[in-house]
Design a protein around this motif. Sequence first.
Motif, mmCIF file in Angstrom:
data_model
loop_
_atom_site.group_PDB
_atom_site.id
_atom_site.type_symbol
_atom_site.label_atom_id
_atom_site.label_comp_id
_atom_site.label_asym_id
_atom_site.label_seq_id
_atom_site.Cartn_x
_atom_site.Cartn_y
_atom_site.Cartn_z
ATOM 1 N N ALA A 361 0.842 -1.211 0.000
ATOM 2 C CA ALA A 361 0.000 0.000 0.000
ATOM 3 C C ALA A 361 0.872 1.254 0.000
ATOM 4 C CB ALA A 361 -0.959 -0.035 1.181
ATOM 5 N N ASP A 362 0.594 2.191 0.906
ATOM 6 C CA ASP A 362 1.317 3.468 0.914
ATOM 7 C C ASP A 362 2.364 3.524 2.025
ATOM 8 O OD1 ASP A 362 -0.450 3.397 2.989
ATOM 9 O OD2 ASP A 362 -1.331 5.377 2.625
ATOM 10 N N LEU A 363 2.856 2.353 2.484
ATOM 11 C CA LEU A 363 3.902 2.353 3.505
ATOM 12 C C LEU A 363 5.169 2.987 2.922
ATOM 13 C CD1 LEU A 363 4.541 1.319 6.404
ATOM 14 C CD2 LEU A 363 5.492 -0.735 5.322
ATOM 15 N N PRO A 364 5.724 4.014 3.559
ATOM 16 C CA PRO A 364 6.876 4.708 2.972
ATOM 17 C C PRO A 364 8.129 3.827 2.977
ATOM 18 C CG PRO A 364 6.452 5.533 5.193
ATOM 19 C CD PRO A 364 5.323 4.619 4.856
ATOM 20 N N MET A 365 9.079 4.209 2.155
ATOM 21 C CA MET A 365 10.347 3.491 2.069
ATOM 22 C C MET A 365 11.032 3.469 3.434
ATOM 23 S SD MET A 365 12.475 2.027 -0.228
ATOM 24 C CE MET A 365 12.052 2.806 -1.803
ATOM 25 N N GLY A 366 11.419 2.267 3.912
ATOM 26 C CA GLY A 366 12.052 2.119 5.210
ATOM 27 C C GLY A 366 11.079 2.126 6.374
ATOM 28 N N GLY A 367 9.777 2.283 6.114
ATOM 29 C CA GLY A 367 8.785 2.319 7.185
ATOM 30 C C GLY A 367 8.422 0.917 7.666
ATOM 31 N N VAL A 368 7.926 0.827 8.894
ATOM 32 C CA VAL A 368 7.542 -0.442 9.482
ATOM 33 C C VAL A 368 6.314 -0.219 10.356
ATOM 34 C CG1 VAL A 368 9.139 -0.124 11.429
ATOM 35 C CG2 VAL A 368 8.326 -2.406 10.871
ATOM 36 N N ASP A 369 5.376 -1.156 10.345
ATOM 37 C CA ASP A 369 4.219 -1.108 11.236
ATOM 38 C C ASP A 369 3.774 -2.531 11.542
ATOM 39 O OD1 ASP A 369 2.982 -1.942 8.941
ATOM 40 O OD2 ASP A 369 1.635 -0.240 8.744
ATOM 41 N N GLN A 370 2.931 -2.657 12.559
ATOM 42 C CA GLN A 370 2.516 -3.982 13.031
ATOM 43 C C GLN A 370 1.139 -4.330 12.492
ATOM 44 O OE1 GLN A 370 2.666 -4.464 17.287
ATOM 45 N NE2 GLN A 370 1.702 -6.495 17.261
ATOM 46 N N ILE A 371 0.993 -5.605 12.078
ATOM 47 C CA ILE A 371 -0.299 -6.117 11.632
ATOM 48 C C ILE A 371 -1.202 -6.282 12.849
ATOM 49 C CG2 ILE A 371 -1.462 -8.013 10.442
ATOM 50 C CD1 ILE A 371 0.368 -6.426 8.631
ATOM 51 N N ARG A 372 -2.453 -5.897 12.730
ATOM 52 C CA ARG A 372 -3.378 -6.018 13.848
ATOM 53 C C ARG A 372 -3.555 -7.479 14.242
ATOM 54 N NH1 ARG A 372 -8.383 -2.532 11.662
ATOM 55 N NH2 ARG A 372 -7.914 -3.894 9.866
ATOM 56 N N ALA A 373 -3.733 -7.714 15.548
ATOM 57 C CA ALA A 373 -3.760 -9.078 16.089
ATOM 58 C C ALA A 373 -4.889 -9.905 15.479
ATOM 59 C CB ALA A 373 -3.890 -9.030 17.603
ATOM 60 N N HIS A 374 -6.077 -9.335 15.325
ATOM 61 C CA HIS A 374 -7.191 -10.133 14.810
ATOM 62 C C HIS A 374 -6.989 -10.469 13.335
ATOM 63 C CE1 HIS A 374 -8.580 -6.041 13.731
ATOM 64 N NE2 HIS A 374 -9.196 -6.644 12.741
ATOM 65 N N ASP A 375 -6.277 -9.604 12.579
ATOM 66 C CA ASP A 375 -5.965 -9.919 11.187
ATOM 67 C C ASP A 375 -4.975 -11.083 11.116
ATOM 68 O OD1 ASP A 375 -7.631 -7.918 10.266
ATOM 69 O OD2 ASP A 375 -6.023 -6.420 10.157
ATOM 70 N N LEU A 376 -4.022 -11.115 12.047
ATOM 71 C CA LEU A 376 -3.063 -12.207 12.079
ATOM 72 C C LEU A 376 -3.741 -13.518 12.451
ATOM 73 C CD1 LEU A 376 -0.224 -13.341 11.959
ATOM 74 C CD2 LEU A 376 0.144 -12.527 14.295
ATOM 75 N N VAL A 377 -4.663 -13.472 13.410
ATOM 76 C CA VAL A 377 -5.371 -14.686 13.806
ATOM 77 C C VAL A 377 -6.186 -15.233 12.644
ATOM 78 C CG1 VAL A 377 -7.188 -15.591 15.301
ATOM 79 C CG2 VAL A 377 -5.421 -14.093 16.250
ATOM 80 N N ALA A 378 -6.869 -14.353 11.931
ATOM 81 C CA ALA A 378 -7.665 -14.791 10.784
ATOM 82 C C ALA A 378 -6.781 -15.371 9.694
ATOM 83 C CB ALA A 378 -8.478 -13.615 10.246
ATOM 84 N N PHE A 379 -5.598 -14.797 9.511
ATOM 85 C CA PHE A 379 -4.679 -15.304 8.492
ATOM 86 C C PHE A 379 -4.137 -16.676 8.871
ATOM 87 C CE2 PHE A 379 -0.117 -15.574 7.280
ATOM 88 C CZ PHE A 379 -0.299 -15.815 5.929
ATOM 89 N N ARG A 380 -3.799 -16.895 10.130
ATOM 90 C CA ARG A 380 -3.220 -18.165 10.549
ATOM 91 C C ARG A 380 -4.230 -19.316 10.431
ATOM 92 N NH1 ARG A 380 1.067 -17.857 15.415
ATOM 93 N NH2 ARG A 380 1.652 -19.761 14.307
ATOM 94 N N LYS A 381 -5.508 -18.998 10.509
ATOM 95 C CA LYS A 381 -6.508 -20.045 10.360
ATOM 96 C C LYS A 381 -6.538 -20.612 8.944
ATOM 97 C CE LYS A 381 -9.673 -18.498 14.018
ATOM 98 N NZ LYS A 381 -11.025 -17.988 14.320
ATOM 99 N N SER A 382 -6.156 -19.808 7.978
ATOM 100 C CA SER A 382 -6.148 -20.267 6.584
ATOM 101 C C SER A 382 -4.721 -20.372 6.043
ATOM 102 C CB SER A 382 -6.957 -19.299 5.708
ATOM 103 O OG SER A 382 -6.409 -17.989 5.791
#
Length: 389
Positions: A361-382
Amino acid sequence: MLSAMLPVSAPQPDESGLFFVAKPPSSRPPSRPSGTRGASGKGPRRLARPAGEGPRRSAKSGREAREDTRRERAPARAGERRPPRASGTSGASGPSGDKRRPPTDKRRDAKTAANAAQERRPVRPPRKISHGANLPRAVATPKKPGEPQRIAKLLARAGIASRRDVERMIADGRIARDGVLIDTPATLLTSLHGITVDGNPVKEPAPAKLFRFHKPAGTLTAARDPKGRPTIYDRLPADLPRLMPIGRLDYNTEGLLLLTTDGELKRQMELPSSSIERTYRARAFGEISQTQLEDLVEGIEIDGIRYGKIDANLERRTGRNQWIELTLTEGKNREVRRVLEHFGLEVSRLIRTSYGPFELADLPMGGVDQIRAHDLVAFRKSLGGGGGD
């Protein structure tokens, strides 16, 4: 008058001298001769066989014969001994008699022993099929929390170091359990209770965390470089927990790089059997058509290496420069570059724009952020695994 009209035979004397009156002839037909049929028969009757030429027909009535047969077939009572059946008598096997040989004592004893052994044999319960037994390693049923696991795996999940680094730390004598040094990475543990690294107790692993990082070109996806080139850890903020990259990006490749604190999550997402889709945008110099790109859907083999399905589309073209979008699931080393170079193209820029459901998306060069916990849980299920270019 009437008597005078009927013919009356004269009385004839018998041997004793007495006279008798002859009876008039009877209207009953004469009896048949032995061995022949009547006028309505279909031929001569078969004569009885002489003695010694085969079994004779029983002289008993049908009811008596059936009673004898039923008595022979019935099981013998306790202590009862029956006479052997005469050869040639009618039995269960037909008119020629029972040809089956009665079992001897030896055969009877062997059969009885076999039946007794079969009854003593324990009945096995039906085999339970594990749902993960025949699946790839990436999607096999994970171990339960209480089951023993290798210490290197537990320390990697706790964010201490990678499995290889943990093995080196064990060889250097830096890891102990209840004050006793551990000398093998094959040590099995159910928890990290009592484990110390350099004398410091190790905490139980926290819930997994996942971060997005916009990797710039000219950085190495590694913890260190013998040649002294800059790495991604030189660009990451110092206040982040220990992070491990999921897959790799080339030194000159930029874009989305996922980082995690969980070694097990890293391993699952890196395996090709996970079939996680990754999308790249490549700027290439040269000539290529959309038809050539569509042929990549069937895969391609280059220098003996087979590359799987690639969904490629020509976005736009300016002169001999074009932007090409490619989506793949294997992520072999330098896969995108080698495929495009196979068509005579020169790749001048390569950006990874997405990894599974996570986008740059629009994450700037060298930028870092954390994935929301519920998005990670939903991803790990699949989850199914993955890699990088």
